[in-house]
Scaffold this active site. Structure first.
Site, mmCIF file in Angstrom:
data_model
loop_
_atom_site.group_PDB
_atom_site.id
_atom_site.type_symbol
_atom_site.label_atom_id
_atom_site.label_comp_id
_atom_site.label_asym_id
_atom_site.label_seq_id
_atom_site.Cartn_x
_atom_site.Cartn_y
_atom_site.Cartn_z
ATOM 1 N N HIS A 82 0.831 -1.218 0.000
ATOM 2 C CA HIS A 82 0.000 0.000 0.000
ATOM 3 C C HIS A 82 0.863 1.265 0.000
ATOM 4 O O HIS A 82 0.499 2.284 0.584
ATOM 5 C CB HIS A 82 -0.955 0.017 1.200
ATOM 6 C CG HIS A 82 -1.935 -1.110 1.215
ATOM 7 N ND1 HIS A 82 -3.123 -1.067 0.514
ATOM 8 C CD2 HIS A 82 -1.897 -2.329 1.826
ATOM 9 C CE1 HIS A 82 -3.779 -2.204 0.707
ATOM 10 N NE2 HIS A 82 -3.058 -2.988 1.488
ATOM 11 N N ASN A 155 -10.240 -3.293 1.853
ATOM 12 C CA ASN A 155 -9.852 -3.319 0.440
ATOM 13 C C ASN A 155 -11.085 -3.122 -0.428
ATOM 14 O O ASN A 155 -12.211 -3.082 0.074
ATOM 15 C CB ASN A 155 -9.180 -4.649 0.079
ATOM 16 C CG ASN A 155 -7.808 -4.803 0.709
ATOM 17 O OD1 ASN A 155 -7.097 -3.833 0.923
ATOM 18 N ND2 ASN A 155 -7.431 -6.042 1.009
ATOM 19 N N HIS A 346 -4.478 1.021 11.751
ATOM 20 C CA HIS A 346 -4.275 -0.231 12.485
ATOM 21 C C HIS A 346 -5.643 -0.864 12.733
ATOM 22 O O HIS A 346 -6.518 -0.224 13.332
ATOM 23 C CB HIS A 346 -3.575 0.050 13.814
ATOM 24 C CG HIS A 346 -3.409 -1.145 14.697
ATOM 25 N ND1 HIS A 346 -3.144 -2.407 14.211
ATOM 26 C CD2 HIS A 346 -3.472 -1.273 16.048
ATOM 27 C CE1 HIS A 346 -3.043 -3.256 15.219
ATOM 28 N NE2 HIS A 346 -3.243 -2.600 16.337
#
Length: 730
Positions: A82, A155, A346
């Site tokens: 990413h 995603n 996170h």
């Protein structure tokens, strides 16, 4: 300084001696046992150590931690994956209180707008790679809630390649550029990735999604997002529901075609980033609806797949989506590095009312994300950077370290304490203190995978069977490209074996383009736990479905004109009235129009009016637009017919199945392209002709009626019935 006489180990700096010095550090692949970095031989590397086969990952798993730590620290300073991203600020607002299911406050008050920052990204490529490569796209959202930051890290594809995060280093190593030559960049089309995939049947479902048009989004604004993992909602009474998160763009989900994506990588490698930035800058704010799938805890085992398996989705036909709120992205970052590049996500950043599950892929990410941020920032104080700071007050005894910005006063930096009157004290649950869901966990410490994770083909078959013929065709073409780049024939043969289990039709169609035959007998290479199980293909009554229209983009396509980009192709001598009428109608419909000519500067109409050229042929192309309009004007059309770039512009737009409109003499230019079987309006007829996305009108027809038909064609995005025109030279 000592010379070579004084230091026998040093024999001068030259190519031979340098190679000799390095020789002891080289390691050739050979017949060896795998070991840890301490030389301890590894007995099993496909599963992390868990408390029972469906239990949580145990932190004493030194092998897992070593592998993940190495991966997280392999790239400096950009993200390991990413790396290339684009960000935007905005807000989220719930439609109604969702307190029945979760005590998360930001989901319970429809009057509150929670600030968010979203980062979209590609996964495989470096920061300098192109936006439009075939790849999974990251869709990470940071909610700055009153109870602290909540990160929904997802995603644009609802499933993932692997089931256990201990395999993540292998996946990333395999899909990244090959280590011997650092090629290819931002692409899975090479031997090492497909070698890995062909030996890991659990990748099959995800592979079909990546080969589909989902991996080529038209825009971040027109891309779905998924939380991938199964999480938990917990309400005030302690009742839990399993939850899957979905982001649905209000503009609908749309894609590029592969030829477009490849050309855009050269013409404008920042295409998706630019599209997002410009849309927000112009006030066309991207909007996404947050939807959830809820499964009561008592129904955890009602499906023929495991809710904790990240390679599986819950078909919407079994558990419908429930819309719970909308996100609007309305502000671009002021500084790309300070915001987009330094934002740190996170999946373990949760707030009361939301908790994780024992998904073994998620469990590893809870460790990995913090570890990789420590590597990127070289400090545990990355949470103090402005983009990462919560809006909720922060009080703790974390102190010192690089980049520490908080100035803590007083003598006390420990707990419990009396010198500081016990502050900061513990917060009871009723005051928002976070309490983990009290799930019973027990089991033997074991490296194993639950038996419920071993079906790797049923949902891949479901996905294939649910697509339209156009979507299937694009998957086959993508497989021809990807596997056509694989030089090792045995790898191509292995992949066909897997495709044959998914669908014999898929295998046969792929085989035709990659130079190998479909194997008569599928030989599965064991990877520790997984072998093909034909029985797993059987759909269990009431627990699953044979097809799921919800996974098809084409079956759920939204006809929309808003924010579409339309090129107007003209030269001096164009019909001013037609151009201005079309531009006005497009603007009123929410679309954008750009004048495209051979050169920048002003173009003069046949009646003397002037208009500014927005883009020249050398700086743009049809690939940057959603539709094309050719106005009349004899002089303009005569000039266009002499321009190869203009001819290519039209042919390419036709090949990519985009809407094309032409009025009066513009029809003449369409005829000059020699595109076969065009159904065009007659120059002496008042009838408007619309056929396969080509809308034409003579000077005798009304512009109002023409625009109605043209806008309808634009709203359909693509006209796939033109794809069979394979002889288009573009």
């Amino acid at each position: 300084m000592k010379n070579s006489q004084e230091n026998p180990a040093f024999d001068g700096v030259n190519e031979n001696s340098k190679n000799h010095q390095l020789e002891s550090f080289r390691e050739e692949p050979q017949d060896q046992y795998m070991t840890t970095d301490q030389g301890v031989r590894v007995n099993h590397t496909d599963d992390s150590l868990k408390a029972g086969s469906r239990g949580p990952t145990i932190m004493e798993d030194f092998h897992f931690r070593e592998r993940m730590t190495h991966l997280d620290h392999e790239s400096i300073p950009e993200r390991v994956v990413h790396a290339r991203g684009s960000g935007a600020h905005g807000y989220f607002q719930p439609y109604e209180s969702f307190a029945k299911y979760t005590k998360a406050k930001f989901l319970s008050n429809p009057a509150v707008k929670t600030p968010v920052f979203v980062r979209f990204s590609t996964v495989v490529g470096s920061r300098g790679s192109a936006d439009t490569v075939r790849d999974v796209r990251g869709f990470a959202t940071k909610f700055y809630t009153e109870d602290g930051n909540y990160d929904l890290v997802g995603n644009n594809i609802p499933v993932f390649f692997i089931q256990d995060s201990i395999k993540f280093p292998d996946l990333v190593h395999a899909i990244k550029p090959q280590p011997d030559n650092e090629m290819p960049q931002a692409s899975a089309a090479h031997d090492t990735f497909w070698d890995f995939a062909s030996l890991m049947p659990e990748t099959m479902h995800m592979l079909l999604w990546v080969l589909s048009d989902r991996a080529l989004p038209r825009s971040f604004r027109m891309m779905e997002g998924f939380g991938v993992h199964t999480f938990r909602f917990i309400n005030e009474e302690g009742k839990a529901h399993f939850v899957k998160f979905h982001w649905r763009p209000t503009l609908g989900a749309h894609s590029l075609v592969f030829d477009e994506a490849q050309k855009l990588a050269g013409k404008d490698p920042d295409y998706l980033r630019r599209d997002l930035y410009e849309a927000i800058d112009m006030g066309d704010y991207p909007e996404f609806e947050l939807c959830v799938q809820l499964v009561p805890e008592e129904d955890e085992f009602k499906f023929d797949f495991d809710l904790l398996d990240a390679t599986k989705l819950i078909p919407e036909e079994l558990v419908p989506l429930k819309p719970i709120g909308k996100m609007v992205l309305n502000r671009n970052p002021d500084n790309f590095f300070a915001e987009t590049e330094q934002v740190a996500f996170h999946p373990g950043n949760v707030v009361p009312g939301i908790d994780v599950t024992n998904d073994p892929l998620l469990q590893g990410r809870l460790f990995s994300y913090v570890d990789t941020q420590l590597n990127r920032f070289n400090s545990s104080n990355f949470t103090e950077l402005p983009i990462n700071r919560p809006v909720a007050p922060v009080h703790n005894h974390n102190g010192a370290g690089f980049m520490r910005q908080t100035i803590n006063k007083g003598k006390v930096n420990y707990f419990p304490n009396s010198l500081g009157n016990g502050y900061p004290k513990m917060a009871p649950e009723k005051e928002g203190g976070y309490v983990h869901y009290a799930e019973k966990v027990e089991g033997h410490k074991i490296r194993a995978r639950s038996e419920s994770f071993k079906d790797h083909y049923t949902q891949a078959t479901l996905f294939w069977n649910s697509l339209t013929e156009v979507e299937k065709k694009h998957i086959v073409q993508a497989a021809h490209f990807e596997l056509g780049k694989v030089e090792t024939k045995a790898i191509r043969e292995r992949m066909l074996g897997h495709f044959n289990i998914i669908s014999p039709e898929l295998a046969q169609r792929v085989a035709e383009g990659i130079g190998v035959d479909v194997p008569k007998h599928v030989e599965q290479e064991s990877t520790g736990n997984f072998v093909a199980d034909e029985a797993a293909k059987k759909i269990k009554s009431g627990k699953s479905v044979h097809t799921a229209a919800s996974v098809s983009m084409e079956k759920n396509k939204k006809d929309a004109v808003k924010t579409r980009k339309v090129a107007i192709l003209l030269e001096d001598g164009f019909n001013y009235q037609e151009v201005m009428h079309v531009k006005k109608a497009l603007k009123e419909a929410g679309a954008q129009s750009k004048i495209v000519s051979k050169l920048l500067g002003k173009r003069k109409a046949a009646t003397g009016e002037e208009i500014e050229t927005d883009k020249s042929h050398i700086t743009t192309g049809s690939i940057m637009f959603d539709a094309l309009y050719i106005p009349g004007g004899a002089q303009s059309i005569a000039a266009l017919q002499k321009e190869g770039d203009a001819l290519h512009f039209v042919l390419e737009a036709f090949k990519h199945c985009k809407p094309i409109g032409a009025t009066s003499e513009g029809i003449t230019f369409l005829k000059a392209t020699s595109i076969p079987d065009l159904n065009l309006a007659s120059e002496t007829s008042e009838k408007i002709v619309s056929a396969k996305g080509i809308v034409t009108a003579s000077p005798l027809a009304g512009l109002e009626e023409f625009m109605q038909e043209f806008l309808t064609a634009i709203g359909k995005h693509r006209h796939w019935d033109r794809e069979e025109k394979v002889m288009i030279p573009a």
